[in-house]
Design a protein around this motif. Sequence first.
Motif, PDB file in Angstrom:
ATOM      1  N   GLN A  19       0.976  -1.101   0.012  1.00  9.87           N
ATOM      2  CA  GLN A  19       0.006  -0.002   0.237  1.00  9.87           C
ATOM      3  C   GLN A  19       0.880   1.258   0.068  1.00  9.87           C
ATOM      4  O   GLN A  19       0.572   2.232  -0.676  1.00  9.87           O
ATOM      5  CB  GLN A  19      -0.927   0.179   1.056  1.00  9.87           C
ATOM      6  CG  GLN A  19      -2.083  -1.124   1.044  1.00  9.87           C
ATOM      7  CD  GLN A  19      -2.835  -1.146   2.333  1.00  9.87           C
ATOM      8  OE1 GLN A  19      -2.374  -0.346   3.537  1.00  9.87           O
ATOM      9  NE2 GLN A  19      -4.037  -1.827   2.357  1.00  9.87           N
ATOM     10  N   GLU A  20       2.047   1.156   0.789  1.00  7.96           N
ATOM     11  CA  GLU A  20       2.880   2.447   0.899  1.00  7.96           C
ATOM     12  C   GLU A  20       3.795   2.569  -0.196  1.00  7.96           C
ATOM     13  O   GLU A  20       3.978   3.892  -0.723  1.00  7.96           O
ATOM     14  CB  GLU A  20       3.692   2.275   2.286  1.00  7.96           C
ATOM     15  CG  GLU A  20       2.838   2.498   3.539  1.00  7.96           C
ATOM     16  CD  GLU A  20       3.768   2.226   4.477  1.00  7.96           C
ATOM     17  OE1 GLU A  20       4.965   1.810   4.504  1.00  7.96           O
ATOM     18  OE2 GLU A  20       3.155   2.563   5.616  1.00  7.96           O
ATOM     19  N   ASN A  21       4.167   1.587  -1.170  1.00  3.75           N
ATOM     20  CA  ASN A  21       5.160   1.569  -2.313  1.00  3.75           C
ATOM     21  C   ASN A  21       6.254   2.406  -2.099  1.00  3.75           C
ATOM     22  O   ASN A  21       6.402   3.018  -2.774  1.00  3.75           O
ATOM     23  CB  ASN A  21       4.115   1.845  -3.384  1.00  3.75           C
ATOM     24  CG  ASN A  21       4.956   1.438  -4.671  1.00  3.75           C
ATOM     25  OD1 ASN A  21       5.605   0.618  -4.827  1.00  3.75           O
ATOM     26  ND2 ASN A  21       4.494   2.191  -5.749  1.00  3.75           N
ATOM     27  N   PRO A  22       6.857   2.220  -1.115  1.00  5.65           N
ATOM     28  CA  PRO A  22       8.200   2.852  -0.747  1.00  5.65           C
ATOM     29  C   PRO A  22       9.263   3.055  -1.519  1.00  5.65           C
ATOM     30  O   PRO A  22       9.353   2.066  -2.669  1.00  5.65           O
ATOM     31  CB  PRO A  22       8.475   2.448   0.713  1.00  5.65           C
ATOM     32  CG  PRO A  22       8.438   1.004   0.573  1.00  5.65           C
ATOM     33  CD  PRO A  22       7.014   0.910  -0.117  1.00  5.65           C
ATOM     34  N   LEU A  23      10.087   4.114  -1.640  1.00  4.59           N
ATOM     35  CA  LEU A  23      11.139   3.876  -2.615  1.00  4.59           C
ATOM     36  C   LEU A  23      12.412   3.047  -1.946  1.00  4.59           C
ATOM     37  O   LEU A  23      12.557   3.238  -0.710  1.00  4.59           O
ATOM     38  CB  LEU A  23      11.669   5.553  -2.444  1.00  4.59           C
ATOM     39  CG  LEU A  23      11.177   6.235  -3.655  1.00  4.59           C
ATOM     40  CD1 LEU A  23      11.454   7.669  -3.562  1.00  4.59           C
ATOM     41  CD2 LEU A  23      11.318   5.734  -5.120  1.00  4.59           C
ATOM     42  N   LEU A  24      12.856   2.240  -2.565  1.00  5.01           N
ATOM     43  CA  LEU A  24      13.807   1.460  -2.327  1.00  5.01           C
ATOM     44  C   LEU A  24      15.277   1.513  -3.006  1.00  5.01           C
ATOM     45  O   LEU A  24      15.258   2.228  -4.003  1.00  5.01           O
ATOM     46  CB  LEU A  24      13.610   0.024  -2.481  1.00  5.01           C
ATOM     47  CG  LEU A  24      12.276  -0.580  -2.133  1.00  5.01           C
ATOM     48  CD1 LEU A  24      12.032  -1.751  -2.400  1.00  5.01           C
ATOM     49  CD2 LEU A  24      12.292  -0.429  -0.449  1.00  5.01           C
ATOM     50  N   GLU A  25      16.431   1.538  -2.253  1.00  2.46           N
ATOM     51  CA  GLU A  25      17.777   1.717  -2.903  1.00  2.46           C
ATOM     52  C   GLU A  25      17.943   0.779  -4.027  1.00  2.46           C
ATOM     53  O   GLU A  25      17.773  -0.552  -3.726  1.00  2.46           O
ATOM     54  CB  GLU A  25      18.689   1.814  -1.710  1.00  2.46           C
ATOM     55  CG  GLU A  25      20.378   2.009  -2.371  1.00  2.46           C
ATOM     56  CD  GLU A  25      21.205   2.017  -1.346  1.00  2.46           C
ATOM     57  OE1 GLU A  25      22.020   1.130  -1.395  1.00  2.46           O
ATOM     58  OE2 GLU A  25      21.376   3.010  -0.687  1.00  2.46           O
ATOM     59  N   CYS A  26      18.091   1.124  -5.109  1.00  5.99           N
ATOM     60  CA  CYS A  26      18.510   0.248  -6.253  1.00  5.99           C
ATOM     61  C   CYS A  26      20.002  -0.611  -5.910  1.00  5.99           C
ATOM     62  O   CYS A  26      20.908   0.079  -5.659  1.00  5.99           O
ATOM     63  CB  CYS A  26      18.897   0.933  -7.640  1.00  5.99           C
ATOM     64  SG  CYS A  26      19.289  -0.208  -8.900  1.00  5.99           S
ATOM     65  N   ALA A  56      17.869   7.140 -11.356  1.00  6.28           N
ATOM     66  CA  ALA A  56      17.532   7.586 -10.231  1.00  6.28           C
ATOM     67  C   ALA A  56      18.113   7.246  -8.971  1.00  6.28           C
ATOM     68  O   ALA A  56      18.066   7.857  -7.766  1.00  6.28           O
ATOM     69  CB  ALA A  56      16.175   7.402  -9.939  1.00  6.28           C
ATOM     70  N   GLY A  57      18.579   6.057  -8.802  1.00  6.90           N
ATOM     71  CA  GLY A  57      19.242   5.356  -7.686  1.00  6.90           C
ATOM     72  C   GLY A  57      18.305   4.702  -6.710  1.00  6.90           C
ATOM     73  O   GLY A  57      18.652   4.217  -5.628  1.00  6.90           O
ATOM     74  N   GLN A  58      17.089   5.051  -6.992  1.00  5.65           N
ATOM     75  CA  GLN A  58      16.015   4.451  -6.185  1.00  5.65           C
ATOM     76  C   GLN A  58      14.995   3.851  -7.106  1.00  5.65           C
ATOM     77  O   GLN A  58      14.831   4.384  -8.109  1.00  5.65           O
ATOM     78  CB  GLN A  58      15.149   5.447  -5.275  1.00  5.65           C
ATOM     79  CG  GLN A  58      16.439   6.073  -4.225  1.00  5.65           C
ATOM     80  CD  GLN A  58      15.632   7.214  -3.474  1.00  5.65           C
ATOM     81  OE1 GLN A  58      15.008   7.936  -3.931  1.00  5.65           O
ATOM     82  NE2 GLN A  58      15.772   7.200  -2.061  1.00  5.65           N
ATOM     83  N   ILE A  59      14.046   2.958  -6.523  1.00  6.02           N
ATOM     84  CA  ILE A  59      13.033   2.409  -7.304  1.00  6.02           C
ATOM     85  C   ILE A  59      11.933   2.227  -6.482  1.00  6.02           C
ATOM     86  O   ILE A  59      12.147   1.818  -5.145  1.00  6.02           O
ATOM     87  CB  ILE A  59      13.690   0.926  -7.862  1.00  6.02           C
ATOM     88  CG1 ILE A  59      12.626   0.502  -8.926  1.00  6.02           C
ATOM     89  CG2 ILE A  59      13.799   0.049  -6.861  1.00  6.02           C
ATOM     90  CD1 ILE A  59      13.307  -0.264  -9.878  1.00  6.02           C
ATOM     91  N   ASP A  63       7.818  -1.837  -8.572  1.00  2.00           N
ATOM     92  CA  ASP A  63       8.772  -1.767  -9.611  1.00  2.00           C
ATOM     93  C   ASP A  63       9.979  -2.506  -9.453  1.00  2.00           C
ATOM     94  O   ASP A  63      10.767  -2.900 -10.553  1.00  2.00           O
ATOM     95  CB  ASP A  63       9.045  -0.525 -10.437  1.00  2.00           C
ATOM     96  CG  ASP A  63       7.754   0.243 -10.692  1.00  2.00           C
ATOM     97  OD1 ASP A  63       6.713  -0.416 -11.184  1.00  2.00           O
ATOM     98  OD2 ASP A  63       7.864   1.355 -10.710  1.00  2.00           O
ATOM     99  N   ALA A  64      10.195  -3.035  -8.350  1.00  2.00           N
ATOM    100  CA  ALA A  64      11.507  -3.491  -7.732  1.00  2.00           C
ATOM    101  C   ALA A  64      11.665  -4.942  -8.255  1.00  2.00           C
ATOM    102  O   ALA A  64      10.422  -5.734  -8.330  1.00  2.00           O
ATOM    103  CB  ALA A  64      11.836  -3.406  -6.438  1.00  2.00           C
ATOM    104  N   PRO A  65      12.660  -5.675  -8.573  1.00  2.00           N
ATOM    105  CA  PRO A  65      12.932  -7.157  -8.817  1.00  2.00           C
ATOM    106  C   PRO A  65      12.468  -7.848  -7.524  1.00  2.00           C
ATOM    107  O   PRO A  65      12.331  -7.485  -6.351  1.00  2.00           O
ATOM    108  CB  PRO A  65      14.511  -7.402  -9.026  1.00  2.00           C
ATOM    109  CG  PRO A  65      15.154  -6.176  -9.453  1.00  2.00           C
ATOM    110  CD  PRO A  65      14.199  -5.039  -8.585  1.00  2.00           C
ATOM    111  N   ILE A  66      11.722  -9.105  -7.801  1.00  2.00           N
ATOM    112  CA  ILE A  66      11.343  -9.846  -6.771  1.00  2.00           C
ATOM    113  C   ILE A  66      12.303 -10.073  -5.731  1.00  2.00           C
ATOM    114  O   ILE A  66      11.764 -10.183  -4.570  1.00  2.00           O
ATOM    115  CB  ILE A  66      10.657 -11.293  -7.424  1.00  2.00           C
ATOM    116  CG1 ILE A  66       9.590 -11.153  -8.408  1.00  2.00           C
ATOM    117  CG2 ILE A  66      10.320 -12.200  -6.379  1.00  2.00           C
ATOM    118  CD1 ILE A  66       8.438 -10.386  -8.014  1.00  2.00           C
ATOM    119  N   GLY A  67      13.374 -10.449  -5.956  1.00  2.00           N
ATOM    120  CA  GLY A  67      14.691 -10.440  -5.156  1.00  2.00           C
ATOM    121  C   GLY A  67      14.441  -9.415  -3.832  1.00  2.00           C
ATOM    122  O   GLY A  67      14.791  -9.407  -2.692  1.00  2.00           O
TER     123      GLY A  67
END
Length: 115
Positions: A19-26, A56-59, A63-67
């Motif tokens: 729900q939050e869909n946060p930004l993660l470090e790539c 962007a350095g973040q994703i 949209d992030a890979p499953i891992g």
Amino acid sequence: MLIASYEHWEAEQRQIIEQENPLLECRRCDGEGEIIEDCPCCGHEKEEECPTCEGAGQIRYEDAPIGLQREQIEPWMYFDQVIADLKKWCAYTREDFLKLAGGFVNEFRNQHGRV
């Protein structure tokens, strides 16, 4: 005190994070937005925009890979949260923390291995 199972906790955490869909470090570029590779022809380094995060350095989580998505919720996180909650509970109720936490720790180790 009733402790939620890991499966229940994990499902709840996944729902929250989706729900939050946060930004993660790539992970591919370590948050730099660029990757440096050696040229196979000449051996020189070349910099290019990271194709995973498009520089962007973040994703976003979705949209992030499953891992990378799986790494956001790990058994050790559950363990840490339960232990923190047990400490608060024992401070409030004056129950013996080691007695209360001992059963949880043993059960957790049987299910998930060492912490």
